[in-house]
Design a protein around this motif. Structure first.
Motif, PDB file in Angstrom:
ATOM      1  N   VAL A 142       6.112  -4.033  -9.856  1.00  0.00           N
ATOM      2  CA  VAL A 142       4.842  -3.490  -9.304  1.00  0.00           C
ATOM      3  C   VAL A 142       3.973  -4.608  -9.447  1.00  0.00           C
ATOM      4  N   ASN A 143       3.610  -4.536 -10.810  1.00  0.00           N
ATOM      5  CA  ASN A 143       2.518  -5.221 -11.532  1.00  0.00           C
ATOM      6  C   ASN A 143       2.374  -6.414 -10.887  1.00  0.00           C
ATOM      7  N   LEU A 144       3.761  -7.443 -10.731  1.00  0.00           N
ATOM      8  CA  LEU A 144       3.636  -8.810 -10.674  1.00  0.00           C
ATOM      9  C   LEU A 144       3.504  -9.139  -9.284  1.00  0.00           C
ATOM     10  N   LEU A 145       3.845  -8.024  -8.592  1.00  0.00           N
ATOM     11  CA  LEU A 145       3.945  -7.989  -7.216  1.00  0.00           C
ATOM     12  C   LEU A 145       2.065  -7.953  -6.089  1.00  0.00           C
ATOM     13  N   ASN A 146       2.197  -6.952  -6.910  1.00  0.00           N
ATOM     14  CA  ASN A 146       0.371  -5.885  -6.504  1.00  0.00           C
ATOM     15  C   ASN A 146      -0.538  -8.015  -7.017  1.00  0.00           C
ATOM     16  N   ASN A 147      -0.365  -8.599  -8.304  1.00  0.00           N
ATOM     17  CA  ASN A 147      -1.468  -9.163  -8.138  1.00  0.00           C
ATOM     18  C   ASN A 147      -1.125 -10.594  -7.442  1.00  0.00           C
ATOM     19  N   ALA A 148       0.728 -10.858  -7.186  1.00  0.00           N
ATOM     20  CA  ALA A 148       0.554 -12.235  -6.344  1.00  0.00           C
ATOM     21  C   ALA A 148      -0.036 -11.771  -4.654  1.00  0.00           C
ATOM     22  N   VAL A 149       0.212 -10.469  -4.331  1.00  0.00           N
ATOM     23  CA  VAL A 149      -0.247 -10.593  -3.124  1.00  0.00           C
ATOM     24  C   VAL A 149      -2.553 -10.709  -3.339  1.00  0.00           C
ATOM     25  N   LYS A 150      -2.281  -9.714  -4.329  1.00  0.00           N
ATOM     26  CA  LYS A 150      -3.701  -9.584  -4.295  1.00  0.00           C
ATOM     27  C   LYS A 150      -4.630 -10.910  -4.293  1.00  0.00           C
ATOM     28  N   TYR A 151      -3.766 -11.991  -4.813  1.00  0.00           N
ATOM     29  CA  TYR A 151      -4.498 -13.502  -4.851  1.00  0.00           C
ATOM     30  C   TYR A 151      -3.931 -14.310  -4.042  1.00  0.00           C
ATOM     31  N   SER A 152      -3.037 -14.049  -3.020  1.00  0.00           N
ATOM     32  CA  SER A 152      -2.516 -14.814  -2.223  1.00  0.00           C
ATOM     33  C   SER A 152      -3.416 -14.876  -1.210  1.00  0.00           C
ATOM     34  N   PHE A 153      -3.539 -16.274  -0.257  1.00  0.00           N
ATOM     35  CA  PHE A 153      -3.768 -16.272   0.945  1.00  0.00           C
ATOM     36  C   PHE A 153      -3.926 -15.488   2.009  1.00  0.00           C
ATOM     37  N   ALA A 154      -4.260 -14.567   3.102  1.00  0.00           N
ATOM     38  CA  ALA A 154      -4.172 -14.150   4.362  1.00  0.00           C
ATOM     39  C   ALA A 154      -2.868 -15.157   5.484  1.00  0.00           C
TER      40      ALA A 154
END
Length: 379
Positions: free
Chosen positions: A263-275
């Motif tokens: 969850v931590n890794l996915l949340n970070n990946a989504v947070k730092y991804s572009f729309a």
């Protein structure tokens, strides 16, 4: 007056004992001697030396045996082995087993003084490092207690009163007043979540997770994590693609904490991804381990920030607009993964995205597989 350093010399040659005593006693050292390993070990208990010189070639108990018992029972004592030139290879072997250094015969007074000084300095540095570690642990414990009692309790009371006020005054407040209360409640919620994260880092004994280790299917862990992060991804217009083989070997672990890592890794990946971009979760086996990678094509991480990412409160300097966080998620994740006997690493390039990879050992074949009675699934 500063107390003298205690040094013990164990050697079956009387001339060596006499010369070491004469040279070292002239300085700030108190020297004791023993003619064999058995007597030397007895003196260790009563004399309590800081440094022990051990001759490798002695009748009876050998220097290697003395060194082994010293390392086992008194690891804080520095040991230097004395050897002849013909047995330098044995001295090097002794260093691999814990000796600080070796002193070949014959040696000069200056060589004896130099190696003694270096060993005592090394011991002092080790002692200071141990003291700093103990102090750090005490600070962690005190910090956790302060956070829990002085911050968490009053904030919890404020939170409960805000819930009551919003409910009681709901039909009496203007829209602007309601909005203020909602914003206030959110800030209190954020503070409590931050405190929970702090306590997770500073007070939880993650090693206790081993008590709950069971063989797990990584696909189940990933599915739970994706479900938790789904709404976050939808709000960011980020697609999560999962590529986890169905025949992946099981890993041994605690399902809840491993889910927290993903969850931590996915949340970070989504947070730092572009729309309108994609985050990929990929798993497989390599070199006898199971690996799980979370890959994004977002803002990436500067090279100088990579070494700080897994430290407490470590965050990259380049943050997307509106990104929040206290820099504890990756630190917690690293500790959880290490408790599971695994490792976590990152590869990243600014502007091109990041790939976080977790590696875990395959579950042993003799581990019990527990069946969940409510679902029939195995854990």
């Amino acid at each position: 007056m500063r107390p003298k350093h205690k040094i013990l010399v164990i050697d079956d040659e009387e001339v060596v004992l006499d010369s070491c005593t004469q040279v070292l006693s002239a300085g700030d050292c108190h020297v004791a001697t023993a003619p064999n390993g058995t007597d030397g070990l007895k003196l260790v208990e009563t004399f309590e030396p800081e440094l022990v010189f051990i001759d490798l070639k002695m009748p009876g108990l050998s220097g290697f045996e003395v060194l082994e018992r010293l390392r086992t029972n008194h690891p804080e004592i520095e040991a230097i082995v004395i050897t002849g030139y013909a047995t330098v290879s044995s001295a090097i072997e002794a260093m691999k087993k814990g000796a600080f250094d070796f002193l070949p015969k014959p040696f000069t007074p200056e060589e004896l003084r130099l190696i003694t000084r270096r060993a005592l300095e090394h011991r002092e540095l080790a002692r200071q490092a141990a003291a700093l570690r103990r102090e750090k642990e005490m600070l962690r414990e005190n910090f956790a207690a302060i956070v829990s009692h002085e911050l968490k309790s009053p904030l919890g009371a404020i939170q409960q009163n805000l819930y009551a006020l919003i409910d009681e005054l709901g039909d009496k407040l203007s829209d602007e007043q309601k909005d203020r209360l909602v914003r206030l409640k959110k800030r209190v919620d954020d503070l409590l979540n931050l405190i929970h994260s702090w306590l997770r880092v500073f007070s939880v004994d993650l090693s206790k997770l081993k008590e709950n280790f069971r063989p797990l299917e990584l696909a189940t862990v990933v599915a739970r994590a994706v479900d938790i992060v789904h709404q976050h991804a939808v709000r960011k217009s980020v697609e999560i693609e999962v590529a986890v083989p169905g025949d992946l070997p099981m890993v041994s672990g605690d399902e809840g904490s491993l889910t927290e890592v993903v969850v931590n890794l996915l949340n970070n990946a989504v947070k730092y991804s572009f729309a309108n971009s994609k985050v990929t979760v990929r798993a497989g086996t390599q070199d006898g381990e199971v690996f799980l990678s979370v890959i994004d094509t977002g803002v990436g991480i500067a090279k100088e920030d990579l070494k700080h990412l897994f430290q407490d409160f470590g965050r990259g300097r380049k943050q997307p607009e509106g990104a929040e966080g206290c820099g504890l998620g990756l630190a917690i994740s690293k500790r959880i993964v290490e408790v599971h006997g695994g490792s976590i690493e990152v590869q990243s390039e600014p502007g091109k995205g990041s790939a976080f990879t977790v590696r875990l050992p395959v579950a042993r074949a003799d581990m019990d597989v527990v069946t969940n009675p409510s679902t029939g699934s195995q854990t």
